[in-house]
Scaffold this active site. Structure first.
Site, mmCIF file in Angstrom:
data_model
loop_
_atom_site.group_PDB
_atom_site.id
_atom_site.type_symbol
_atom_site.label_atom_id
_atom_site.label_comp_id
_atom_site.label_asym_id
_atom_site.label_seq_id
_atom_site.Cartn_x
_atom_site.Cartn_y
_atom_site.Cartn_z
ATOM 1 N N GLU A 1 0.817 -1.228 0.000
ATOM 2 C CA GLU A 1 0.000 0.000 0.000
ATOM 3 C C GLU A 1 0.843 1.268 0.000
ATOM 4 O OE1 GLU A 1 -2.724 0.483 3.314
ATOM 5 O OE2 GLU A 1 -3.630 2.254 2.422
ATOM 6 N N LYS B 1 -2.443 -1.999 -3.176
ATOM 7 C CA LYS B 1 -3.493 -1.137 -2.611
ATOM 8 C C LYS B 1 -3.097 0.317 -2.817
ATOM 9 C CE LYS B 1 -6.026 -0.186 1.679
ATOM 10 N NZ LYS B 1 -6.672 -0.805 2.849
HETATM 11 P P1 13P Z 1 -9.373 4.205 4.053
HETATM 12 O O1 13P Z 1 -10.224 3.461 3.039
HETATM 13 O O2 13P Z 1 -10.165 4.846 5.147
HETATM 14 O O3 13P Z 1 -8.390 5.114 3.382
HETATM 15 O O4 13P Z 1 -8.531 3.099 4.810
HETATM 16 C C1 13P Z 1 -7.938 2.097 4.092
HETATM 17 C C2 13P Z 1 -6.683 1.702 4.759
HETATM 18 O O5 13P Z 1 -6.521 0.570 5.142
HETATM 19 C C3 13P Z 1 -5.623 2.707 4.933
HETATM 20 O O6 13P Z 1 -4.438 2.089 5.313
#
Ligand code: 13P
Length: 341
Positions: A177, A219
């Site tokens: 991510e 992500k």
């Molecule tokens: P949000 O969808 O609230 O951005 O959170 C996703 C997430 O796991 C951030 O690390």
């Protein structure tokens, strides 16, 4: 390294019509969320709130996996079943957040570097034993005057790749991510440029560290106008820019892309995902791994009152259903007022 198991878990997480619930808020973040509905962040309130989400009837029809926090993966329902067991019974794969947060980066004012690599191998072993089958690590890239710097992007990419390699060694699918924040006054074009640079660096590092792309999920953020920008791109513009950016840099070997919502409203996050899936001809599954965009209506319905348990579950089921429709490009606005299917 044998990767069949990793690959099959990764594919399961992006099964058609399903996506991931991010319920891995750290202690500080969950405190903020609960405070927004005037609920104190006690261990029991945090547990109760997560019980609402995980025991929702039929959640497994739309939710493939749930990302948990260290405290949560060890918790149980009121009637004594572990959360891991409850999720498995729903056909949902348990996952775990393993980074230790984005901290101020020394010598780089305004920029962050994510910590948590020391001792990670041992922590992954424990989480695997507790039932986790995938993990998450979030890097944060900020857009501003003179930032992000190349050093910040590359340092975070390197950490993401080291994390991903350790996960695969420990038989956990890494969710990679790199979040380019939407906060700021920047244009969508600037967000596009920084997202492209960041993803390029991430995939270079993953290759350097011999990470098997078929056994990861990406992500990313969507490509958006800055939250404080006066000029806001339309849903169609966001969808086209995001897919164009991803097609440039995300290899087709990656089975799925699961977006974060990043501060969009729940409806915007659904609309954007829907519009992207309507574009068609995509090399990867395009899905969701939303935190706020799945939970905002649940918090609002619950308000910390046990009497609202069922209303909160209905709200969660409905939001998950809308996003499931968006996985096929079949979401329409009228569904917002429809009862959960
Ligand atoms: P949000 O969808 O609230 O951005 O959170 C996703 C997430 O796991 C951030 O690390």
């Amino acid at each position: 390294m044998k990767t069949e198991n990793l690959e099959s878990v990764a594919r399961k997480l992006v099964a058609p019509g399903k996506g991931i619930l991010a319920a891995d808020e750290s202690s500080g973040t969950i405190e903020k969320r609960l405070k927004s509905i005037n609920v104190p962040s006690t261990e029991e309130n945090r547990r109760m709130y997560r019980e609402i989400l995980f025991t929702t009837d039929g959640a497994g029809d739309f939710i493939s996996g749930v990302i948990l926090f260290d405290e949560t993966i060890r918790q149980k329902t009121r009637d004594g079943r572990s959360f891991v067991e409850v999720l498995e019974q729903q056909g949902i794969v348990p996952g775990i957040k393993v980074d230790k947060g984005a901290k101020a980066m020394a010598n780089f004012p305004g920029e962050k570097i994510t910590e948590g690599l020391d001792g990670l191998r041992e922590r992954l072993t424990e989480y695997r034993q507790l039932g986790a089958r995938f993990a998450k690590w979030r890097a944060v890239i900020t857009i501003g005057d003179g930032i992000p710097t190349r050093t910040c992007i590359d340092s975070n990419a390197e950490a993401l790749a080291r994390y991903a390699a350790l996960c695969q060694e420990g038989d956990l699918v890494p969710i990679v991510e790199p979040e380019v924040l939407m906060d700021g006054t920047h244009t969508m074009e600037r967000h596009f440029e920084v997202t492209e640079q960041t993803l390029r660096s991430v995939f270079d590092s993953l290759a350097e560290h011999r990470v098997v792309l078929e056994g990861i999920l990406l992500k990313p953020n969507m490509v958006l106008s800055g939250k404080e920008s006066p000029q806001q791109a339309s849903v169609q513009e966001v969808a086209e820019a995001t897919v164009r950016c991803l097609k440039r840099v995300v290899p087709a070997a990656v089975p799925g892309i699961v977006f974060l919502s990043g501060g969009q409203t729940d409806q915007q996050a659904t609309e954007h995902l829907n519009a992207m899936n309507r574009l068609g001809d995509l090399p990867w599954q395009l899905s969701f791994s939303y935190g706020r965009a799945l939970q905002a209506p649940v918090l609002k319905a619950w308000k910390g009152d046990a009497a609202n348990f069922t209303a909160a579950q209905t709200a969660f089921h409905h939001r998950a259903w809308c996003n499931s429709k968006a996985r096929f490009g079949k979401y329409i606005e009228e569904m917002e007022t429809a009862k959960a299917a």
